[in-house]
Design a protein around this motif. Structure first.
Motif, short mmCIF file in Angstrom:
data_model
loop_
_atom_site.label_atom_id
_atom_site.label_comp_id
_atom_site.label_asym_id
_atom_site.label_seq_id
_atom_site.Cartn_x
_atom_site.Cartn_y
_atom_site.Cartn_z
N GLN A 174 8.52 7.65 -20.85
CA GLN A 174 7.90 8.95 -20.18
C GLN A 174 7.68 10.11 -21.02
O GLN A 174 6.60 10.95 -20.74
N ASP A 175 8.17 10.24 -22.41
CA ASP A 175 7.62 11.15 -23.25
C ASP A 175 6.25 11.03 -23.61
O ASP A 175 5.46 11.88 -24.23
N ASP A 176 5.62 9.72 -23.43
CA ASP A 176 4.47 9.47 -24.00
C ASP A 176 3.45 9.79 -22.86
O ASP A 176 1.92 9.87 -23.09
N MET A 177 3.84 10.12 -21.56
CA MET A 177 2.95 10.34 -20.45
C MET A 177 2.73 11.78 -20.44
O MET A 177 3.55 12.52 -20.43
N VAL A 178 1.50 12.19 -19.84
CA VAL A 178 0.94 13.21 -19.61
C VAL A 178 1.61 13.90 -18.31
O VAL A 178 1.27 13.00 -17.38
N LYS A 179 2.41 14.79 -18.37
CA LYS A 179 3.05 15.56 -17.06
C LYS A 179 1.97 15.37 -15.86
O LYS A 179 1.13 16.42 -16.10
N GLY A 180 2.36 14.82 -14.66
CA GLY A 180 1.73 14.89 -13.45
C GLY A 180 0.48 14.27 -13.58
O GLY A 180 -0.41 14.14 -12.84
N SER A 181 0.09 13.44 -14.62
CA SER A 181 -1.37 12.47 -14.62
C SER A 181 -0.90 11.02 -14.12
O SER A 181 -2.07 10.71 -13.54
N GLY A 182 0.09 10.81 -14.10
CA GLY A 182 0.51 9.40 -13.52
C GLY A 182 0.51 9.16 -12.19
O GLY A 182 1.25 9.89 -11.14
N TYR A 183 0.03 8.20 -11.42
CA TYR A 183 0.03 7.82 -9.85
C TYR A 183 -0.20 6.28 -9.50
O TYR A 183 -0.81 5.65 -10.50
N ILE A 184 0.18 5.88 -8.54
CA ILE A 184 -0.19 4.76 -7.82
C ILE A 184 -0.30 4.86 -6.46
O ILE A 184 0.44 5.30 -5.72
N THR A 185 -1.54 4.22 -6.11
CA THR A 185 -1.90 4.33 -4.59
C THR A 185 -1.93 3.01 -4.14
O THR A 185 -2.71 1.99 -4.87
N SER A 186 -1.79 2.68 -2.88
CA SER A 186 -2.14 1.63 -2.40
C SER A 186 -2.15 1.53 -0.84
O SER A 186 -1.62 2.53 -0.25
N GLN A 187 -2.82 0.69 -0.08
CA GLN A 187 -3.03 0.85 1.31
C GLN A 187 -3.34 -0.73 1.84
O GLN A 187 -3.89 -1.49 1.00
N CYS A 188 -3.13 -0.74 3.18
CA CYS A 188 -3.22 -2.07 3.97
C CYS A 188 -4.27 -1.90 4.93
O CYS A 188 -4.33 -2.84 5.63
N CYS A 189 -4.55 -0.87 5.40
CA CYS A 189 -5.70 -0.26 6.33
C CYS A 189 -6.58 0.74 6.10
O CYS A 189 -6.11 1.56 5.01
N GLY A 190 -7.42 1.02 6.88
CA GLY A 190 -8.25 2.08 6.64
C GLY A 190 -7.58 3.45 7.07
O GLY A 190 -6.37 3.41 7.10
N SER A 191 -8.28 4.36 7.59
CA SER A 191 -8.09 5.73 7.61
C SER A 191 -7.65 6.09 9.14
O SER A 191 -7.05 7.20 9.36
N THR A 192 -8.01 5.30 10.00
CA THR A 192 -7.84 5.43 11.23
C THR A 192 -7.12 4.54 12.02
O THR A 192 -6.33 4.84 13.03
N GLU A 193 -6.86 3.27 11.66
CA GLU A 193 -6.41 2.27 12.60
C GLU A 193 -5.61 1.22 11.82
O GLU A 193 -6.01 0.92 10.75
N ILE A 194 -4.75 0.51 12.62
CA ILE A 194 -4.12 -0.91 12.11
C ILE A 194 -5.11 -1.88 11.94
O ILE A 194 -5.95 -2.21 12.90
N GLU A 195 -5.21 -2.70 10.79
CA GLU A 195 -6.23 -3.70 10.68
C GLU A 195 -5.38 -5.14 10.24
O GLU A 195 -4.23 -5.05 9.68
N LEU A 196 -5.97 -6.18 10.51
CA LEU A 196 -5.57 -7.49 9.95
C LEU A 196 -6.37 -7.86 9.22
O LEU A 196 -7.78 -7.74 9.09
N GLY A 197 -5.74 -8.67 8.19
CA GLY A 197 -6.55 -9.65 7.06
C GLY A 197 -7.13 -8.66 5.88
O GLY A 197 -7.80 -9.34 5.18
N THR A 198 -6.75 -7.44 5.82
CA THR A 198 -7.18 -6.61 4.96
C THR A 198 -6.54 -7.08 3.13
O THR A 198 -5.57 -7.86 3.51
N VAL A 199 -7.61 -6.72 2.54
CA VAL A 199 -7.34 -7.17 1.10
C VAL A 199 -7.62 -6.14 -0.02
O VAL A 199 -8.33 -6.15 -0.92
#
Length: 619
Positions: free
Chosen positions: A37-62
């Motif tokens: 953590q000392d090697d990381m610039v503070k506030g720069s790290g993130y992980i984002t992930s999703q299994c659907c679009g922005s409006t509705e539930i979806e099947l088969g997403t990749v």
């Protein structure tokens, strides 16, 4: 949710926590760089992930997960191409020890050097499936397709065959037809995920994993664990699925009783196009049963963070404006390294979408290839040569459909080798023959008693009449008839008169009043009188073009059968050698109006495969 201890769950809910992050970079040359953590610039790290679009539930997403971080490091950025980045979260539990959980494996896509730090952006292994799919036709169950994709893209599967085949639709044989919209292995996984009623992710170990929506909460999020939150006033739930049948061009609708929820539209799934109607119905019903467990309240919340949470996890919110009797599912998250964790669950309002979904089930399905306003062109070429005489013979047949009422145009070009019947002609040759005059000097008589009559003759004209006959090339009349939806077009029937030899004719006909969402058939018949006409393979080409159009591929009338029998025994030691049975049938549908089939070749009959010649036909 990633498996963690009860001590971890207790510590992550505490008012204060002690934790830190570490990571590891492994280059393609197997050089390893550890960082903390000392090697990381503070506030720069993130992980984002999703299994659907922005409006509705979806099947088969990749969807692919994304990771970004800035490091105080002197690593050569040119060595980081396709390097592997691993992140770990360490949380101190009550015993004083730290429990470590992996946060994922990512491959570097960008590495930018700044004055004092190195910026890295990476994605998980899902991007490996963005590789051209080379198999035109395939068959197998869902796990077979998963193995095909994972092997080609070098990604390990998280589940074994028994786990996948235990799911509904897991043991069904699926087929991909040659004419489809699949471009990459990622597309294949999308359609497989739909059939299995779930979605694909790359888990924390870098493996391809199929997940399904559930209804059992894995965690309760109290009010004190949320910085902010927003909850919808409706519940997203599904009571029907809709899938377009490419052959019939109908959007088939399968629903529960009562049908008062949303409809999951599967579109045109290539894996759901083959098989009996009952099989297709069972597949769609199983998908409906999987999606019917969705009974979620959409939400958006900033929390203190629990890095053990995964996509698809069902949560229960309590306190504040949350309804503790309802549940929600995580469809996307943004985990800040050393900061908040934003959770989100999307969903449509059944009340707003109900009118549309109820209308969709009564409307013919539109193919993915059909786009309103786009011109579609569908062609026809004869696959076998044929000879036409004085019988109306179908030479062109095209089936097509449009998604809206409009018009289409037919174009055709045919090269015909005409053999006209020979014609015998007769005539009478008449004329005058002139016999010229002759003058002869009179000699002395040899016998004075019998003088020779030799003297001058006068010119004479004689009239002559002779019968004459000969044979020459005749003229063949070639006639064409258009037929649209079993109705003969009487007002326009092209006709040509030709001598023997090769001739080319261009055909055109505007097709008016094409009814939307209906299978239309356009046929062309040909008739030759006074001879015969032969069209070679590929000598007949035609097309129908129009807006919002789709068409089915024509069958060439050929059936090839092959059976291989391995060595087997009869009784004790009597063994029969292996043999192969090959057969072929051909139906000449476009040559004669009556049904004809023919069979030829050597067929094996009996246990010892005694060959028997079979020649003949049935009419």
């Amino acid at each position: 949710m990633y498996p963690v201890s009860n001590a971890f769950l207790t510590a992550v809910k505490a008012n204060t926590r002690k934790y830190y992050w570490t990571g590891r970079i492994t280059t393609t040359a197997e050089t390893v760089y550890e960082f903390d953590q000392d090697d990381m610039v503070k506030g720069s790290g993130y992980i984002t992930s999703q299994c659907c679009g922005s409006t509705e539930i979806e099947l088969g997403t990749v969807y692919a997960a994304e990771m970004g971080i800035s490091l105080f490091s002197e690593i050569n950025r040119y060595t980081l191409e396709d390097a592997k980045v691993e992140l770990f979260y360490h949380l101190q539990v009550a015993s004083g020890s730290y429990e470590r959980i992996p946060m994922g494996i990512f491959e570097v896509s960008e590495a930018n050097r700044k004055a004092k730090c190195l910026e890295i952006k990476a994605y998980d292994y899902m991007v490996r499936f963005e590789k051209a799919f080379t198999s035109l036709e395939s068959i197998g169950n869902a796990y077979d397709f998963m193995v095909l994709c994972s092997t080609a893209c070098e990604v390990t599967l998280a589940q074994d065959r028994a786990t996948i085949e235990a799911m509904p639709n897991g043991t069904e044989n699926l087929s991909i037809y040659s004419d489809n919209d699949i471009e990459t292995y990622r597309d294949v996984l999308f359609y497989v995920g739909q059939v299995l009623g779930g979605f694909f992710v790359i888990n924390r170990a870098g493996e391809l994993e199929l997940r399904k929506y559930g209804n059992t909460p894995v965690l309760t999020v109290e009010r004190k664990h949320r910085f902010s939150s927003s909850f919808s006033d409706f519940i997203t739930r599904y009571t029907a699925v809709s899938s377009t049948n490419l052959r019939t061009q109908i959007a088939e609708y399968y629903a529960l009783d009562p049908d008062d929820g949303l409809t999951m539209n599967l579109g045109v799934n290539p894996l759901l196009q083959f098989g009996l109607e009952e099989t297709r119905q069972q597949l769609c019903t199983n998908i409906l049963n999987d999606i019917s467990v969705v009974n979620y309240v959409p939400f958006d919340s900033d929390t203190i963070g629990n890095p053990a949470l995964d996509l698809g996890d069902v949560l229960q919110f309590t306190g504040g404006q949350a309804d503790s009797n309802k549940v929600s599912a995580i469809t996307s998250f943004n985990c800040k390294i050393g900061g908040k964790m934003t959770l989100k669950g999307v969903g449509k309002n059944p009340r707003l979408a109900q009118a549309k979904s109820k209308n969709d089930k009564n409307i013919s399905g539109l193919l993915n290839q059909i786009e309103a306003g786009r011109i579609g062109i569908h062609t026809f070429t004869n696959a076998s040569a044929f000879t036409v005489t004085d019988t109306d013979t179908k030479i062109i047949s095209i089936q097509f459909a449009t998604s809206e009422d409009n018009h289409a145009q037919f174009f055709g070009q045919i090269i015909v080798d005409v053999d006209a019947d020979a014609v015998t002609k007769t005539a009478t040759a008449e004329g005058d023959v002139v016999i010229p005059s002759v003058a002869v000097d009179e000699p002395e008589p040899v016998d004075p008693d019998n003088p020779e009559v030799i003297g001058n003759t006068e010119e004479q004209t004689v009239s002559v009449s002779l019968p004459v006959s000969w044979s020459e090339d005749g003229e063949a009349v070639v006639h064409f008839i258009f037929e649209f939806n079993e109705q003969t077009v009487d007002i326009h029937q092209p006709e040509e008169t030709w001598h023997s030899g090769k001739h080319t004719i261009l055909l055109y006909y505007p097709i008016e009043n094409v009814v939307a969402n209906y299978t239309n058939t356009f046929n062309v018949y040909m008739r030759v009188t006074g001879g015969s006409g032969t069209v070679a393979v590929g000598g007949c080409v035609a097309s129908i073009s129009g807006q919002s159009m789709g068409a089915d591929a024509a069958w060439d009338g050929k059936i090839d059968l092959e059976e291989q029998v391995t060595r087997f025994q009869i009784g004790g030691n009597l063994a029969v050698r292996s043999f192969t049975f090959t057969d072929g049938w051909e139906i000449d549908e476009l040559v004669k109006r009556e049904y004809t089939d023919s069979k030829s070749g050597r067929s094996g009959i009996g246990g010892f495969a005694m060959p028997v010649d079979v020649n003949g036909s049935n009419v």
